[in-house]
Design a protein around this motif. Sequence first.
Motif, PDB file in Angstrom:
ATOM      1  N   SER A 145      46.250  36.803  44.798  1.00  0.00           N
ATOM      2  CA  SER A 145      45.981  37.546  46.040  1.00  0.00           C
ATOM      3  C   SER A 145      45.949  39.051  45.784  1.00  0.00           C
ATOM      4  CB  SER A 145      47.046  37.229  47.091  1.00  0.00           C
ATOM      5  OG  SER A 145      47.061  35.853  47.381  1.00  0.00           O
TER       6      SER A 145
ATOM      7  N   ASP B 254      48.807  34.640  51.601  1.00  0.00           N
ATOM      8  CA  ASP B 254      47.862  35.453  50.817  1.00  0.00           C
ATOM      9  C   ASP B 254      47.485  36.751  51.523  1.00  0.00           C
ATOM     10  OD1 ASP B 254      47.719  33.451  48.816  1.00  0.00           O
ATOM     11  OD2 ASP B 254      46.316  32.331  50.063  1.00  0.00           O
TER      12      ASP B 254
ATOM     13  N   GLU C  21      40.058  32.121  47.109  1.00  0.00           N
ATOM     14  CA  GLU C  21      41.327  31.979  46.369  1.00  0.00           C
ATOM     15  C   GLU C  21      41.913  30.597  46.595  1.00  0.00           C
ATOM     16  OE1 GLU C  21      44.507  34.870  47.113  1.00  0.00           O
ATOM     17  OE2 GLU C  21      45.977  33.417  46.397  1.00  0.00           O
TER      18      GLU C  21
HETATM   19 MG    MG Z   1      47.984  33.997  46.821  1.00  0.00          MG
END
Ligand code: MG
Lengths: 134, 334
Positions: B71, B107, B156
């Motif tokens: 992140s 995140d 992600e």
């Molecule tokens: Mg993350």
Amino acid sequence: MSGKPVKVLLAKKKIDVHGRASKLIARELRDAGMEVVYFRFGTVDEIVNAALQEDVDVIAVSIMTSGHLHLAENLVPALKAKGMNDVMVIFGGIIPDVDFEPLRKMGVHRAFPAGLPGSVVVDYINANVGKVGL
Amino acid sequence: MSATTATTAPDVVAQRVAEQVLDGHVRSATRLITQSQDGDPLARRVMSLLYPHCGRARLIGITGPPGAGKSTLVAGMIGELRKRGLTVGVIAVDPSSPFSGGAVLGDRDRMTGFSSDGEVFIRSMASRGAIGGLCAVANDAVDVMDAMGKDVVLIETVGVGQSEVEIAQIANTVVLTLVPGYGDELQAMKAGIMEAADIIVVNKADSPGANGAVAELQNMGYFQAVPQGEEMWQVPVVKMSALRNEGFDELEAQILRQSEFAEKTGWKAARQRRRRVHQFAEVVTDGVRRDFMGVMQEGGGFNGLLDRIEALQVDPYAAAQGISRRLRTLTKDL
Ligand SMILES: [Mg+2]
Ligand SMILES: Nc1nc2c(ncn2[C@@H]2O[C@H](COP(=O)(O)OP(=O)(O)O)[C@@H](O)[C@H]2O)c(=O)[nH]1
């Protein structure tokens, strides 16, 4: 709504050093089947933007220092301005009882004092999500 | 469905939502992603309308073990891309708890600083544990951001399970993020994770052991085979400190190099095709499965077949063969 997880933006003030309480409540909401976006904010705009982009059902603001009245005063109109009239807004943390009524008048659906069992918050959300508006 | 039939109300709604998404309207886009995840039929109508507008965004997957700094890396990449005037979408997937079904999505907390930038759209999602289902939802989310006109979409995922690896493969470029002392984590992850990597980042280069890790990974020499042609892609290893904002130039250079290589060799087209074929297969099998379960739940019984299976007169495999045969005949005629 049943069956679909409730999505919550758990917003914690960046300058509040005590992260334990908000992390604990994040876990309790998760254990109740909710999807919790954990997020530290500096400004009202950051909350509004995150709530908008994440499409949350609930905004839960954790406040461990003062400033909740000022925050609510700015947050609720900012949400309305973005058309987010169907989101639930709740506050939790170190909030004096005398401020509960003013918060409610500003549009905050419910304020919870610190140290409450998470299940109280969970029950409130489950009972009212999707039914309240700003 | 066809254009000749009278327009019904849901079509009007779908049309309006699609137009808003194409206009870059965040609220419509994020709602659409939610509806897709919730299996709302309206979402399907809108996605059909958006589909011809997809395929323009560059898709970059960021995967790796929890805590590797994915992140933080994504946050750094957003900053770099914005400096170049490119618009950015981010889809950050975190696992749902298998016990409660809930999730903590952390995140976004690492990606602050863009809230006043209307060209950055970050959307967290819980994996909800469904194999295949996660991929379907991620595909839709990527398509929504693509159709919105985002130049780059960053995806992600935690590289722990099969579906996460598959999501990474939606991307044009997969960046595997590791940290010094990655060995144990690699073992905990799905073996296939190394095969998914187009670029390896050794993050946290500010902590000890980074040079050794880079050298070790370089010595192992990971390659990606390109479908046609003899050329292989040698997976580069990039040393970074996402926290200190170091190594982003090198990462960008490698992503561009990989993109050019993939374009030139036909690899990019092959991957895009694989993504869509895979998506199609998932949707079909998912639909068949659901229809089948639906018939059973309604007590259809398939002309007494279920009763005979239950009474141990026919075994499930023999019974299934009959159904498979009929499905095969059906698909052959398509
Ligand atoms: Mg993350
Ligand atoms: N020392 C160091 N820490 C980092 C670096 N990048 C990320 N971190 C830290 O690693 C932790 C996990 O980062 P995060 O981005 O959430 O990892 P993710 O789980 O892979 O998304 C956080 O405390 C970050 O501040 C880095 O380059 N160096």
